[in-house]
Write a protein that holds these residues in place. Structure first.
Motif, short mmCIF file in Angstrom:
data_model
loop_
_atom_site.label_atom_id
_atom_site.label_comp_id
_atom_site.label_asym_id
_atom_site.label_seq_id
_atom_site.Cartn_x
_atom_site.Cartn_y
_atom_site.Cartn_z
N UNK A 1 46.85 53.42 48.30
CA UNK A 1 47.00 51.97 48.31
C UNK A 1 46.28 51.28 49.45
N UNK A 2 46.46 51.71 50.72
CA UNK A 2 45.77 51.03 51.82
C UNK A 2 44.25 51.21 51.81
N UNK A 3 43.75 52.10 50.99
CA UNK A 3 42.31 52.33 50.95
C UNK A 3 41.59 51.38 49.99
N UNK A 4 42.26 50.94 48.92
CA UNK A 4 41.53 50.25 47.85
C UNK A 4 42.28 49.09 47.23
N UNK A 5 43.61 49.04 47.33
CA UNK A 5 44.40 48.17 46.45
C UNK A 5 44.77 46.82 47.05
N UNK A 6 44.22 46.43 48.19
CA UNK A 6 44.64 45.20 48.84
C UNK A 6 44.44 43.96 47.97
N UNK A 7 43.35 43.89 47.24
CA UNK A 7 43.01 42.70 46.47
C UNK A 7 43.29 42.87 44.99
N UNK A 8 44.07 43.85 44.63
CA UNK A 8 44.35 44.12 43.23
C UNK A 8 45.01 42.94 42.51
N UNK A 9 46.04 42.28 43.07
CA UNK A 9 46.62 41.13 42.35
C UNK A 9 45.62 40.01 42.11
N UNK A 10 44.82 39.69 43.12
CA UNK A 10 43.84 38.62 42.98
C UNK A 10 42.80 38.97 41.92
N UNK A 11 42.35 40.24 41.92
CA UNK A 11 41.33 40.66 40.96
C UNK A 11 41.87 40.64 39.53
N UNK A 12 43.10 41.15 39.35
CA UNK A 12 43.67 41.19 38.00
C UNK A 12 43.93 39.78 37.48
N UNK A 13 44.46 38.91 38.35
CA UNK A 13 44.69 37.53 37.92
C UNK A 13 43.38 36.83 37.58
N UNK A 14 42.34 37.08 38.37
CA UNK A 14 41.03 36.49 38.08
C UNK A 14 40.49 36.99 36.75
N UNK A 15 40.68 38.27 36.47
CA UNK A 15 40.23 38.83 35.20
C UNK A 15 40.93 38.17 34.02
N UNK A 16 42.24 38.09 34.09
CA UNK A 16 43.01 37.54 32.98
C UNK A 16 42.66 36.07 32.75
N UNK A 17 42.67 35.28 33.82
CA UNK A 17 42.39 33.85 33.68
C UNK A 17 40.91 33.60 33.35
N UNK A 18 40.04 34.40 33.92
CA UNK A 18 38.63 34.22 33.63
C UNK A 18 38.30 34.42 32.17
N UNK A 19 39.03 35.33 31.51
CA UNK A 19 38.82 35.56 30.08
C UNK A 19 39.54 34.50 29.25
N UNK A 20 40.79 34.21 29.60
CA UNK A 20 41.57 33.25 28.81
C UNK A 20 40.97 31.85 28.87
N UNK A 21 40.53 31.43 30.04
CA UNK A 21 40.00 30.09 30.18
C UNK A 21 38.65 29.90 29.48
N UNK A 22 38.01 30.99 29.10
CA UNK A 22 36.75 30.89 28.38
C UNK A 22 36.93 31.11 26.89
N UNK A 23 38.17 31.17 26.42
CA UNK A 23 38.43 31.33 24.98
C UNK A 23 37.79 30.18 24.21
N UNK A 24 37.24 30.50 23.07
CA UNK A 24 36.60 29.49 22.25
C UNK A 24 35.13 29.30 22.53
N UNK A 25 34.62 29.93 23.60
CA UNK A 25 33.21 29.83 23.92
C UNK A 25 32.40 30.75 22.98
N UNK A 26 31.10 30.57 22.88
CA UNK A 26 30.28 31.43 22.02
C UNK A 26 30.39 32.90 22.40
N UNK A 27 30.04 33.75 21.45
CA UNK A 27 30.11 35.20 21.68
C UNK A 27 29.30 35.61 22.90
N UNK A 28 28.20 34.95 23.14
CA UNK A 28 27.31 35.31 24.24
C UNK A 28 27.65 34.61 25.55
N UNK A 29 28.84 34.07 25.67
CA UNK A 29 29.24 33.34 26.88
C UNK A 29 29.14 34.25 28.11
#
Length: 640
Positions: A320-348
């Motif tokens: 955990x102390x080696x790699x996981x410090x930013x895991x919540x921020x990264x996962x939240x960014x992933x989820x929101x980054x995909x959801x907020x682009x819903x409806x965009x073209x396939x090549x978005x």
């Protein structure tokens, strides 16, 4: 034609991957000028160079890999085939690609710790630079700088780049492959996709099957987001896949096509087959319960049952102390980054970037969680994905925050959650920097409140101050752990390089410190010097200076001298080479006289032959005490 904040300018003909920053309104983007950006990048690269290179002359080198590097630097035949000793009687138990840069450095600068580690430092700095360029093209200058900074300050990255473990080259090559894929998706051209396959194939030379873990993600991203018809995309993927396979298997085919008499025996195998080494010993045997998959020999307990496995391995007290410090921020960014682009073209492009780095992260987590034991430093391959998601995610969250609306709460929520997460990860290590959790929580609280209470019309300086406090809160803990690698109190294990107290050999709740040897590349201990002196004085033209039981006894001697040695049993001591009859032939033809056996490895037919056919040499004759761990045998004199 109209322009919207989410789609950008339809007349913008830059590659799709380069439109995330354009999709963000200019008033919501942090100000960056080319001069400031270049200065900031230079500072980040200098910080990376200092963290990775400072004191590498004192750094510990992996005893096994550094012994092979010394041998490969002394003989081109050993260099090509990855010979463990200069005569290349047996290979290392990996593909030698990651050791080639180290061996070339030792050839150029001489056998020393810093010469062996120097390529790792350069590879680490290049990875930071490459990630900046890739994320900048996807999400803009601010995101690129933040991603580069996160990768620089990832503790396991710092620890790894200061040692001789192969994963550093793997990370660099996979980052370059991601950049080529990004260009292929954005432009629709074939050659960047073929280049991506080439980079993955070269990464295979560094860490074998682990390099292929990104392939399903790369293929899915390209097939789903690249321009052109479905069949055109599939045809290009097939060509790229063929390129990847050809480059990946190039060394395997070279070894396989070479007559067995003209190359080393393949360590880790019972059938002397290089494909068994990769797909059996270093592949299937790490999953399930068959340690002999495809003809592999059983692995060592240290490399197969390290305990870092299961779905919690990424957040345990060691990893955990080696790699996981930013895991919540990264996962939240992933989820929101995909959801907020819903409806965009396939090549978005913006959504595709989140899918690329998010897929990279998720695939590795799944594989590591299901393999039967991982060293903590394996997780360094997650660092580029976490860094890219952090850089791109913060950019998107900041833009939505400044734009107002319901989404503005996402950024302060992500900062607050990540600060709490950091305090939880650091909790079990309270005696290491005890001031760290309170400071992180205070900065996180200030940043969260400042961002939460700000409005679009809030003074720019106040908002930027809140953002600065927020970023400091999420980066401070990994930075402190990363900087501990420069502290002599936390030297790190040369076998499993990690940062902070866990990397310095603290175990359990009482933190008993374990002192690791520094393993100088060309300075043997007094005991080994005496043994080498005895062997040289009594050598009378034999090909091998001595035979050792497994690599364990040979490592310090191989680092100290370029003399050929016969490594019986390879790394584990269990590889069936040489056979007892072959060993007898070497003795009878005066190619071998001495054998060094240890009680720390199991007996094999070859070691049984030594005990029955050779005479013990008194330990006092070669400068060792009779502790029973090593015993020297003289095979020129028949045993009793």
């Amino acid at each position: 034609m109209a322009t919207t904040p989410l789609t950008g300018d339809p007349t913008d003909h830059r590659p799709r991957f380069q439109r995330l920053s354009r999709a963000v309104p200019a008033r919501c983007r942090p100000g960056t000028t080319p001069g400031r950006e270049s200065a900031a990048l230079l500072l980040i690269l200098v910080a990376a160079a200092v963290l990775y290179a400072w004191g590498i002359g004192r750094a510990g080198v992996h005893p096994y890999y550094s012994a092979a590097v010394r041998s490969m630097a002394a003989n081109w035949h050993a260099f090509v085939f990855g010979g463990l000793d200069p005569s290349a009687s047996i290979t290392v138990d990996k593909i030698p690609g990651a050791l080639w840069p180290q061996a070339l450095s030792v050839m150029l600068f001489g056998p020393s710790n810093w010469a062996a580690v120097l390529p790792q430092v350069l590879e680490g700095v290049l990875a930071v630079w490459a990630l900046h360029r890739i994320v900048r093209a996807w999400a803009g200058p601010w995101a690129g700088l933040l991603a580069a900074l996160v990768l620089t300050l990832t503790p396991v990255t710092v620890a790894l780049n200061r040692h001789t473990v192969p994963d550093t080259l793997l990370v660099l090559l996979l980052v370059l492959a991601a950049g080529a894929l990004q260009k292929a998706v954005g432009t629709g051209r074939l050659w960047p996709l073929l280049l991506c396959g080439t980079w993955v194939g070269l990464a295979f030379q560094a860490k074998m099957l682990q390099a292929w873990l990104v392939l399903p993600v790369f293929a899915a991203v390209y097939q789903s987001a690249a321009p052109g018809s479905r069949w055109d995309r599939a045809r290009r993927l097939l060509l790229a896949g063929g390129t990847t396979l050809a480059v990946s298997c190039s060394w395997l085919l070279l070894v396989w096509a070479s007559p067995a008499a003209n190359r080393p025996y393949i360590d880790g195998t019972t059938n002397n087959n290089p494909f068994t080494l990769v797909f059996g010993y270093n592949g299937l045997s790490r999953f399930g319960h068959d340690p002999h998959a495809l003809g592999a020999v059983a692995g060592t307990a240290a490399s197969r049952t390290s305990g870092n496995t299961g779905w919690t391995m990424l957040v345990n007290q060691t990893v955990g102390p080696q790699i996981a410090w930013l895991l919540p921020l990264a996962v939240l960014a992933l989820v929101l980054g995909v959801l907020w682009r819903a409806g965009q073209p396939r090549t978005d492009g913006p959504r595709t970037g989140f899918l690329l780095w998010g897929g990279w992260l998720l695939v590795h987590v799944v594989v590591f969680s299901n393999s039967n034991g991982n060293h903590g430093y394996y997780t360094a391959v997650l660092a580029p994905a976490l860094a890219a998601l952090t850089g791109g995610g913060v950019t998107v969250l900041w833009a939505e925050h400044r734009a107002g609306g319901r989404r503005r709460a996402a950024l302060p929520a992500a900062i607050g959650l990540t600060a709490l997460w950091a305090a939880a990860i650091d909790g079990p290590h309270g005696d290491f920097a005890p001031w760290l959790p309170p400071v992180v929580l205070m900065l996180g609280l200030c940043g969260t409140i400042g961002l939460w209470t700000s409005r679009p019309d809030t003074a720019r300086r106040a908002v930027h101050s809140a953002l600065a406090a927020s970023l400091t809160a999420v980066l401070l803990a990994p930075a402190v752990w990363a900087a501990s690698c420069l502290d002599r109190r936390y030297p790190g294990s040369p076998i499993d390089p990690l940062a902070g107290p866990v990397g310095a050999g603290y175990h359990g709740t009482h933190h008993h410190r374990v002192k690791f040897p520094r393993n100088p590349l060309n300075r043997p201990s007094a005991r080994d010097t005496a043994l080498l002196g005895y062997l040289s004085a009594h050598r009378s033209g034999e090909k091998y200076l001595l035979a050792t039981q497994a690599a364990y006894g040979a490592e310090p001697l191989l680092r100290a001298t370029p003399q050929p040695m016969l490594i019986m049993g390879g790394f584990t001591g269990l590889t069936p080479y040489p056979t007892a009859s072959r060993l007898g032939d070497l003795v009878s033809t005066h190619q071998l006289r001495y054998a060094l056996l240890t009680t720390r490895r199991p007996s094999t037919p070859a070691t049984v032959w030594v005990k029955q056919s050779c005479t013990r040499v008194p330990p006092s004759a070669y400068g060792r005490t009779s502790d029973g761990s090593f015993t020297l045998y003289d095979c020129a004199r028949p045993g009793n």
